[in-house]
Design a protein around this motif. Structure first.
Motif, PDB file in Angstrom:
ATOM      1  N   VAL A 112      -4.275  40.047 -18.431  1.00  0.00           N
ATOM      2  CA  VAL A 112      -3.707  38.700 -18.489  1.00  0.00           C
ATOM      3  C   VAL A 112      -2.425  38.681 -17.664  1.00  0.00           C
ATOM      4  O   VAL A 112      -1.586  39.583 -17.787  1.00  0.00           O
ATOM      5  CB  VAL A 112      -3.412  38.283 -19.942  1.00  0.00           C
ATOM      6  N   LEU A 113      -2.270  37.664 -16.841  1.00  0.00           N
ATOM      7  CA  LEU A 113      -1.137  37.586 -15.917  1.00  0.00           C
ATOM      8  C   LEU A 113      -0.223  36.427 -16.276  1.00  0.00           C
ATOM      9  O   LEU A 113      -0.678  35.317 -16.564  1.00  0.00           O
ATOM     10  CB  LEU A 113      -1.656  37.399 -14.490  1.00  0.00           C
ATOM     11  N   ASP A 161      -7.965  38.575 -15.395  1.00  0.00           N
ATOM     12  CA  ASP A 161      -9.097  37.857 -15.992  1.00  0.00           C
ATOM     13  C   ASP A 161      -8.718  36.412 -16.265  1.00  0.00           C
ATOM     14  O   ASP A 161      -9.540  35.514 -16.140  1.00  0.00           O
ATOM     15  CB  ASP A 161      -9.529  38.554 -17.281  1.00  0.00           C
ATOM     16  N   PHE A 162      -7.480  36.173 -16.658  1.00  0.00           N
ATOM     17  CA  PHE A 162      -6.956  34.819 -16.776  1.00  0.00           C
ATOM     18  C   PHE A 162      -5.430  34.895 -16.813  1.00  0.00           C
ATOM     19  O   PHE A 162      -4.851  35.990 -16.899  1.00  0.00           O
ATOM     20  CB  PHE A 162      -7.510  34.084 -17.996  1.00  0.00           C
ATOM     21  N   THR A 211      -7.232  45.818 -26.620  1.00  0.00           N
ATOM     22  CA  THR A 211      -7.230  46.324 -25.247  1.00  0.00           C
ATOM     23  C   THR A 211      -6.674  45.309 -24.248  1.00  0.00           C
ATOM     24  O   THR A 211      -6.640  45.585 -23.048  1.00  0.00           O
ATOM     25  CB  THR A 211      -8.652  46.725 -24.809  1.00  0.00           C
ATOM     26  N   LEU A 212      -6.262  44.152 -24.749  1.00  0.00           N
ATOM     27  CA  LEU A 212      -5.652  43.153 -23.862  1.00  0.00           C
ATOM     28  C   LEU A 212      -4.331  43.700 -23.324  1.00  0.00           C
ATOM     29  O   LEU A 212      -3.533  44.267 -24.062  1.00  0.00           O
ATOM     30  CB  LEU A 212      -5.431  41.854 -24.632  1.00  0.00           C
ATOM     31  N   HIS A 213      -4.099  43.508 -22.016  1.00  0.00           N
ATOM     32  CA  HIS A 213      -2.853  43.959 -21.401  1.00  0.00           C
ATOM     33  C   HIS A 213      -2.228  42.801 -20.640  1.00  0.00           C
ATOM     34  O   HIS A 213      -2.891  42.117 -19.866  1.00  0.00           O
ATOM     35  CB  HIS A 213      -3.110  45.121 -20.440  1.00  0.00           C
ATOM     36  N   LEU A 214      -0.940  42.588 -20.897  1.00  0.00           N
ATOM     37  CA  LEU A 214      -0.192  41.500 -20.260  1.00  0.00           C
ATOM     38  C   LEU A 214       0.613  42.036 -19.086  1.00  0.00           C
ATOM     39  O   LEU A 214       1.370  42.997 -19.227  1.00  0.00           O
ATOM     40  CB  LEU A 214       0.746  40.853 -21.274  1.00  0.00           C
ATOM     41  N   HIS A 215       0.461  41.382 -17.937  1.00  0.00           N
ATOM     42  CA  HIS A 215       1.204  41.741 -16.733  1.00  0.00           C
ATOM     43  C   HIS A 215       2.190  40.615 -16.426  1.00  0.00           C
ATOM     44  O   HIS A 215       1.796  39.463 -16.245  1.00  0.00           O
ATOM     45  CB  HIS A 215       0.246  41.938 -15.552  1.00  0.00           C
ATOM     46  N   SER A 229       3.217  49.544 -24.671  1.00  0.00           N
ATOM     47  CA  SER A 229       1.998  50.059 -24.051  1.00  0.00           C
ATOM     48  C   SER A 229       1.041  48.950 -23.623  1.00  0.00           C
ATOM     49  O   SER A 229       0.044  49.209 -22.948  1.00  0.00           O
ATOM     50  CB  SER A 229       1.273  51.001 -25.014  1.00  0.00           C
ATOM     51  N   ARG A 230       1.358  47.682 -24.001  1.00  0.00           N
ATOM     52  CA  ARG A 230       0.452  46.567 -23.721  1.00  0.00           C
ATOM     53  C   ARG A 230       1.045  45.533 -22.782  1.00  0.00           C
ATOM     54  O   ARG A 230       0.404  44.535 -22.468  1.00  0.00           O
ATOM     55  CB  ARG A 230       0.046  45.885 -25.034  1.00  0.00           C
ATOM     56  N   VAL A 231       2.280  45.780 -22.341  1.00  0.00           N
ATOM     57  CA  VAL A 231       2.962  44.847 -21.432  1.00  0.00           C
ATOM     58  C   VAL A 231       3.560  45.636 -20.275  1.00  0.00           C
ATOM     59  O   VAL A 231       4.237  46.641 -20.497  1.00  0.00           O
ATOM     60  CB  VAL A 231       4.082  44.061 -22.145  1.00  0.00           C
TER      61      VAL A 231
END
Length: 275
Positions: free
Chosen positions: A102-103, A177-178, A130-134, A156-158
């Motif tokens: 996710v961006l 992905d979105f 497992t969602l990762h924020l960028h 660990s997720r951002v």
């Protein structure tokens, strides 16, 4: 605030067009945003708007928001288009971690609502592990936001990527992905259009162009992190729905929100006879 241009237009008997680019005519107290937070600048902006021949804004949301505070105005909506040749679904994607990835693209300032996004992410840790924020962008809250991520146990997720040159952003949009928007206010939301032109849906706060490009079930009231968490979880888990909605976005941008569309709209405005 456009006051000088508006007064000059009246004196010279020519059209004056005041384009409201942001918070000149609104007040967003939750983020200390808008010229109404600064009395002198706010008064000048209002005087300019009321004396201009035409006031234009770039989204129906912004028009409605202004009318709640400046009911005597009648802003015209002309969306500010994006470069659909640079931002397109032909761009090669950058590899981004996460399933889904996710961006969030935007300046690291209060009005962009990053803390709301982090809170929403924390609320979905069980459902979307497992969602990762960028996070792409820079700003005065960089250190504060990194600390917030650490306190929420999201390190660990951002991933904070800092500033990315504008011409390189298409690869980032295509690699996600979105996208997600947590803003408390947007007059327009150029990143929404850029992502859409690249075939990526933006979900989140119902501000700017979001109500025009995102379905209601993937919108949250600005400032509501619980609703934002629901939207984030829905977008993350319903891949088929998300991809179906995103598939038509590049054509929508080319047809309604390109730079060429904006140029034609302003040319038509300036060619109209004076009232």
């Amino acid at each position: 605030g456009g006051l000088v241009a508006a007064l000059a237009g009246k004196r010279l008997k020519i059209r004056s067009v005041l384009t409201v680019m942001g918070g000149e005519l609104i007040h967003e107290p939750r983020a200390g945003y808008g010229k109404r937070c600064r009395p002198i600048a706010g008064n000048l902006a209002r005087l300019g708007a009321h004396r201009a021949t035409v006031v234009n804004v770039s989204s129906a949301y912004h028009r409605n928001r202004i009318l709640t505070e400046q009911s005597r105005l009648d802003p015209m909506v002309i969306p500010l288009g994006t470069d659909a040749r640079l931002f397109s679904d032909d761009a090669a994607p950058r590899q981004l971690a996460g399933a889904p990835s996710v961006l969030c693209v935007g300046s690291l300032v209060a009005v962009k609502g990053h803390r709301l996004i982090f809170d929403a992410l924390a609320r979905t840790s069980v459902q979307c592990p497992t969602l990762h924020l960028h996070v792409v962008g820079q700003g005065v809250l960089d250190g504060v936001l990194r600390d917030a991520v650490a306190r929420l146990g999201l390190a660990s997720r951002v991933t904070f990527h800092g500033h990315i040159e504008h011409h390189k952003l298409p690869a980032w949009y295509r690699g996600a992905d979105f996208c997600i928007l947590g803003s408390l206010f947007e007059n327009h939301g150029m990143t929404i259009l850029e992502a859409a032109a690249c075939g990526r849906l933006t979900v989140g706060s119902a501000v700017g162009l979001m109500p025009e490009l995102c379905p209601a079930q993937l919108l949250a009231a600005p400032g509501d992190s619980v609703a934002l968490a629901h939207v984030l979880q829905l977008a993350a888990t319903e891949q088929t729905i998300r991809q179906g909605l995103a598939s038509d976005l590049p054509q929508t941008v080319r047809a309604r929100y390109s730079l060429e569309c904006t140029v034609r709209a302003f040319e038509s405005l300036y060619e109209r006879p004076l009232p």
